[in-house]
Enzyme design. Structure first.
Site, PDB file in Angstrom:
ATOM      1  CD1 TRP A  62       0.721  -0.594   2.757  1.00 50.41           C
ATOM      2  CD2 TRP A  62      -1.038   0.380   3.504  1.00 50.41           C
ATOM      3  NE1 TRP A  62       0.835  -0.346   4.421  1.00 50.41           N
ATOM      4  CE2 TRP A  62       0.043   0.284   4.511  1.00 50.41           C
ATOM      5  CE3 TRP A  62      -2.757   1.413   3.832  1.00 50.41           C
ATOM      6  CZ2 TRP A  62      -1.288   0.324   5.755  1.00 50.41           C
ATOM      7  CZ3 TRP A  62      -2.955   0.870   5.088  1.00 50.41           C
ATOM      8  CH2 TRP A  62      -2.336   0.569   6.429  1.00 50.41           C
ATOM      9  CG  ASN A  63       1.912   2.863  -2.911  1.00 52.48           C
ATOM     10  OD1 ASN A  63       2.760   3.293  -2.257  1.00 52.48           O
ATOM     11  ND2 ASN A  63       1.180   2.163  -3.829  1.00 52.48           N
ATOM     12  CG  HIS A  70      -7.778  21.811  -8.590  1.00 58.59           C
ATOM     13  ND1 HIS A  70      -9.651  21.945  -9.167  1.00 58.59           N
ATOM     14  CD2 HIS A  70      -8.343  22.297  -7.446  1.00 58.59           C
ATOM     15  CE1 HIS A  70     -10.089  22.555  -8.454  1.00 58.59           C
ATOM     16  NE2 HIS A  70      -9.284  22.556  -6.890  1.00 58.59           N
ATOM     17  CG  HIS A  74      -8.946  18.005 -11.904  1.00 55.64           C
ATOM     18  ND1 HIS A  74      -8.766  18.561 -12.945  1.00 55.64           N
ATOM     19  CD2 HIS A  74      -9.868  19.573 -11.239  1.00 55.64           C
ATOM     20  CE1 HIS A  74      -7.697  19.882 -13.362  1.00 55.64           C
ATOM     21  NE2 HIS A  74      -9.255  20.413 -12.283  1.00 55.64           N
ATOM     22  CG  ASP A  76     -12.520  22.741 -11.354  1.00 57.31           C
ATOM     23  OD1 ASP A  76     -11.653  22.571 -11.401  1.00 57.31           O
ATOM     24  OD2 ASP A  76     -12.163  23.949 -13.164  1.00 57.31           O
ATOM     25  CG  HIS A  80     -11.684  25.759  -7.873  1.00 63.38           C
ATOM     26  ND1 HIS A  80     -10.022  26.052  -7.404  1.00 63.38           N
ATOM     27  CD2 HIS A  80     -11.045  26.372  -9.156  1.00 63.38           C
ATOM     28  CE1 HIS A  80      -9.016  25.976  -8.284  1.00 63.38           C
ATOM     29  NE2 HIS A  80     -10.032  25.727  -9.480  1.00 63.38           N
ATOM     30  CG  HIS A 208     -11.824  28.881 -13.541  1.00 63.79           C
ATOM     31  ND1 HIS A 208     -11.101  28.639 -14.744  1.00 63.79           N
ATOM     32  CD2 HIS A 208     -11.329  27.649 -12.245  1.00 63.79           C
ATOM     33  CE1 HIS A 208     -10.624  27.373 -14.351  1.00 63.79           C
ATOM     34  NE2 HIS A 208     -10.992  26.658 -12.916  1.00 63.79           N
TER      35      HIS A 208
END
Length: 258
Positions: A62-63, A70, A74, A76, A80, A208
């Site tokens: 595992w990590n 973002h 992804h 927004d 944001h 945006h």
């Protein structure tokens, strides 16, 4: 009454409905947005190994993951952008928005000829004249062919001494999508919903500015939009429900009837 969900499962298994992955794989080479100084930048995606069948954990691998909200494909969220301050965070995304019909507008030929190509209101109206109205509460997905560059940071951001050159949306069209169209979200194949040159628009980063201000959602770094029809696909968007988050990497796929 027909049992809809068993019919959907049968259609997926039988191939009459196909699931198409619209997500860019996440790795250390995933292209990211790079802002000029003095602005802060997100970090690249990175795995930090915790154990791999060794003395740190003999039976498991595992990590930890390190990434920005973002990074890669992804979402927004409205909060944001400053115009959406106080709006919904990514954990509050309505399921009716995350699962919805998609309209796909294809301007890949134009973007191939001009990397600074901008979608205009008349382009969307011409699409509507041909294909019908945009889906109420659904997604407008903007195909430019830019996903073919997603394997390489320099090709994807396409920057020179004047800044990045990537296709996007004019300020007027961004306002129209946000304030007059019926869609709940707007998605692109580029690193962000805005054009590379949008820092010089009025207002700057108009997608945006207007989308988040209208409480709408963004979706970026999509792939395989070429496999979707102009209408009829259903998009499923699965961000992490990060409380207070302004966005999240997401697994995105579409269901298409064949």
């Amino acid at each position: 009454m027909t049992a809809v969900l068993p019919a959907l499962v049968d259609a997926l298994r039988g191939g009459s409905v196909e699931a198409i992955d619209l997500t860019a794989p996440l790795s250390e080479t995933t292209p990211i947005l790079q802002l000029p100084e003095p602005f802060a930048n997100t970090q690249r995606f990175r795995l930090e190994e915790l154990s791999r069948y060794d003395d740190r954990g003999p039976a498991w691998y595992w990590n930890d993951i390190h990434t920005g909200e973002h990074t890669g494909t992804h979402v927004d969220a409205p909060n944001h952008w400053v115009t959406g301050r106080g709006g919904l965070d990514v954990s509050q995304a309505p399921l009716g928005t995350l699962i919805g019909p998609a309209a796909v507008i294809d301007k890949s030929v134009e973007a191939a000829a001009d990397p600074d190509f901008l979608l205009e209101i008349d382009h969307v109206r011409a699409w509507v004249d041909e294909h019908g109205p945009l889906p109420e509460g659904g997604w407008l997905l903007y195909r430019t062919g830019w996903d073919a560059r997603s394997h390489d940071q320099e090709l994807f951001t396409n920057a020179d001494e004047h800044g990045p050159h990537t296709p996007g949306v004019s300020a007027e069209c961004a306002r129209w999508i946000a304030e007059e169209s019926p869609v709940a979200g707007f998605g692109t194949e580029t690193v962000g919903t805005d054009a590379g040159a949008a820092g010089g628009f009025d207002p700057p980063f108009s997608c945006h500015h207007f989308l988040m201000g209208a409480g709408k959602w963004g979706l970026t770094s999509l792939q395989n939009l070429a496999q979707l029809p102009p209408t009829g696909a259903v998009v499923v968007v699965s961000p992490l429900p990060i409380v207070g988050g302004s966005g999240s990497p997401a697994r995105v796929y579409a269901l298409v009837e064949r």
